[in-house]
Design a protein around this motif. Structure first.
Motif, PDB file in Angstrom:
ATOM      1  N   ILE A  37       0.847  -1.205   0.000  1.00 41.07           N
ATOM      2  CA  ILE A  37       0.000   0.000   0.000  1.00 41.07           C
ATOM      3  C   ILE A  37       0.875   1.245   0.000  1.00 41.07           C
ATOM      4  O   ILE A  37       0.629   2.187  -0.755  1.00 41.07           O
ATOM      5  CB  ILE A  37      -0.966  -0.002   1.204  1.00 41.07           C
ATOM      6  N   VAL A  73      -5.379   5.458   3.987  1.00 38.14           N
ATOM      7  CA  VAL A  73      -4.020   5.375   3.426  1.00 38.14           C
ATOM      8  C   VAL A  73      -3.156   6.476   4.029  1.00 38.14           C
ATOM      9  O   VAL A  73      -2.011   6.241   4.421  1.00 38.14           O
ATOM     10  CB  VAL A  73      -4.030   5.481   1.878  1.00 38.14           C
ATOM     11  N   TRP A 111       5.786  13.312   1.078  1.00 34.73           N
ATOM     12  CA  TRP A 111       4.786  12.579   0.300  1.00 34.73           C
ATOM     13  C   TRP A 111       3.490  13.377   0.191  1.00 34.73           C
ATOM     14  O   TRP A 111       2.918  13.488  -0.886  1.00 34.73           O
ATOM     15  CB  TRP A 111       4.522  11.219   0.958  1.00 34.73           C
ATOM     16  N   ARG A 112       3.025  13.936   1.303  1.00 39.19           N
ATOM     17  CA  ARG A 112       1.771  14.714   1.280  1.00 39.19           C
ATOM     18  C   ARG A 112       1.890  15.918   0.355  1.00 39.19           C
ATOM     19  O   ARG A 112       0.953  16.252  -0.361  1.00 39.19           O
ATOM     20  CB  ARG A 112       1.397  15.197   2.689  1.00 39.19           C
ATOM     21  N   GLU A 115      -8.847   6.493   0.950  1.00 33.43           N
ATOM     22  CA  GLU A 115      -7.773   7.498   0.859  1.00 33.43           C
ATOM     23  C   GLU A 115      -7.388   8.019   2.235  1.00 33.43           C
ATOM     24  O   GLU A 115      -6.198   8.114   2.561  1.00 33.43           O
ATOM     25  CB  GLU A 115      -8.203   8.657  -0.031  1.00 33.43           C
ATOM     26  N   MET A 154       0.158   5.876   6.134  1.00 26.79           N
ATOM     27  CA  MET A 154       1.438   6.479   5.751  1.00 26.79           C
ATOM     28  C   MET A 154       2.019   7.263   6.933  1.00 26.79           C
ATOM     29  O   MET A 154       3.206   7.166   7.217  1.00 26.79           O
ATOM     30  CB  MET A 154       1.258   7.410   4.553  1.00 26.79           C
ATOM     31  N   LYS A 156      -3.694  10.900  -8.899  1.00 28.73           N
ATOM     32  CA  LYS A 156      -3.998  10.078  -7.731  1.00 28.73           C
ATOM     33  C   LYS A 156      -5.511   9.913  -7.535  1.00 28.73           C
ATOM     34  O   LYS A 156      -5.947   9.196  -6.655  1.00 28.73           O
ATOM     35  CB  LYS A 156      -3.387  10.676  -6.460  1.00 28.73           C
ATOM     36  N   ALA A 182       1.043   4.004  -2.900  1.00 25.75           N
ATOM     37  CA  ALA A 182       0.745   5.399  -2.582  1.00 25.75           C
ATOM     38  C   ALA A 182       1.857   6.323  -3.074  1.00 25.75           C
ATOM     39  O   ALA A 182       1.601   7.455  -3.491  1.00 25.75           O
ATOM     40  CB  ALA A 182       0.539   5.565  -1.078  1.00 25.75           C
ATOM     41  N   TRP A 183       3.113   5.858  -3.059  1.00 23.59           N
ATOM     42  CA  TRP A 183       4.239   6.655  -3.546  1.00 23.59           C
ATOM     43  C   TRP A 183       4.242   6.775  -5.063  1.00 23.59           C
ATOM     44  O   TRP A 183       4.761   7.738  -5.617  1.00 23.59           O
ATOM     45  CB  TRP A 183       5.572   6.054  -3.087  1.00 23.59           C
ATOM     46  N   ILE A 240      -6.013   1.454  -4.876  1.00 18.13           N
ATOM     47  CA  ILE A 240      -5.617   0.928  -3.555  1.00 18.13           C
ATOM     48  C   ILE A 240      -6.857   0.474  -2.804  1.00 18.13           C
ATOM     49  O   ILE A 240      -6.873  -0.603  -2.208  1.00 18.13           O
ATOM     50  CB  ILE A 240      -4.839   1.992  -2.751  1.00 18.13           C
ATOM     51  N   PHE A 273      -5.748   6.433  -5.706  1.00 17.08           N
ATOM     52  CA  PHE A 273      -6.213   5.923  -4.420  1.00 17.08           C
ATOM     53  C   PHE A 273      -7.348   4.922  -4.623  1.00 17.08           C
ATOM     54  O   PHE A 273      -7.507   3.996  -3.840  1.00 17.08           O
ATOM     55  CB  PHE A 273      -6.682   7.071  -3.518  1.00 17.08           C
ATOM     56  N   VAL A 323       1.549  14.584  -3.223  1.00 18.61           N
ATOM     57  CA  VAL A 323       0.246  14.012  -3.556  1.00 18.61           C
ATOM     58  C   VAL A 323      -0.864  15.066  -3.553  1.00 18.61           C
ATOM     59  O   VAL A 323      -1.844  14.934  -4.277  1.00 18.61           O
ATOM     60  CB  VAL A 323      -0.089  12.866  -2.566  1.00 18.61           C
TER      61      VAL A 323
END
Length: 94
Positions: free
Chosen positions: A15, A40, A56-57, A37, A44, A66, A19-20, A29, A26, A60
């Motif tokens: 996962i 996730v 990452w945030r 989402e 994370m 995504k 996500a990366w 996933i 999403f 994204v």
């Protein structure tokens, strides 16, 4: 996570990996693992260093790839021009 979803360590790793990836939405996933989402994001946050999570945030946030509904319908998967079929793969035979 609000729901009691039991995920193995291997599933959690997958996962996070998905996500990366920029082109994995999403929705994919959620379809594969049943994790929304927001779940996730919580996963994370829990399993990454704080600085990695923030990075990452930032990546994204608002990224159309995504979210399937925001994705450009003309966008297709990338395929290298050097990619051949398995039986005719000259690059691997070098």
């Amino acid at each position: 996570m609000s729901k009691k979803i039991s995920l193995s360590e291997r599933e959690i790793d997958r996962i996070i990996e998905m996500a990366w990836e920029d082109r994995t939405p999403f929705d994919a996933i959620e379809q594969q693992f049943g994790v929304s989402e927001s779940e996730v994001i919580k996963l994370m946050r829990k399993n990454m260093k704080e600085s990695s999570f923030r990075m990452w945030r930032k990546r994204v946030q608002g990224r159309s790839t995504k979210h399937i509904k925001k994705m450009d319908s003309t966008l297709t998967r990338f395929k290298s021009t050097r990619q051949k079929t398995i039986s005719d793969n000259k690059i691997a035979k070098r």
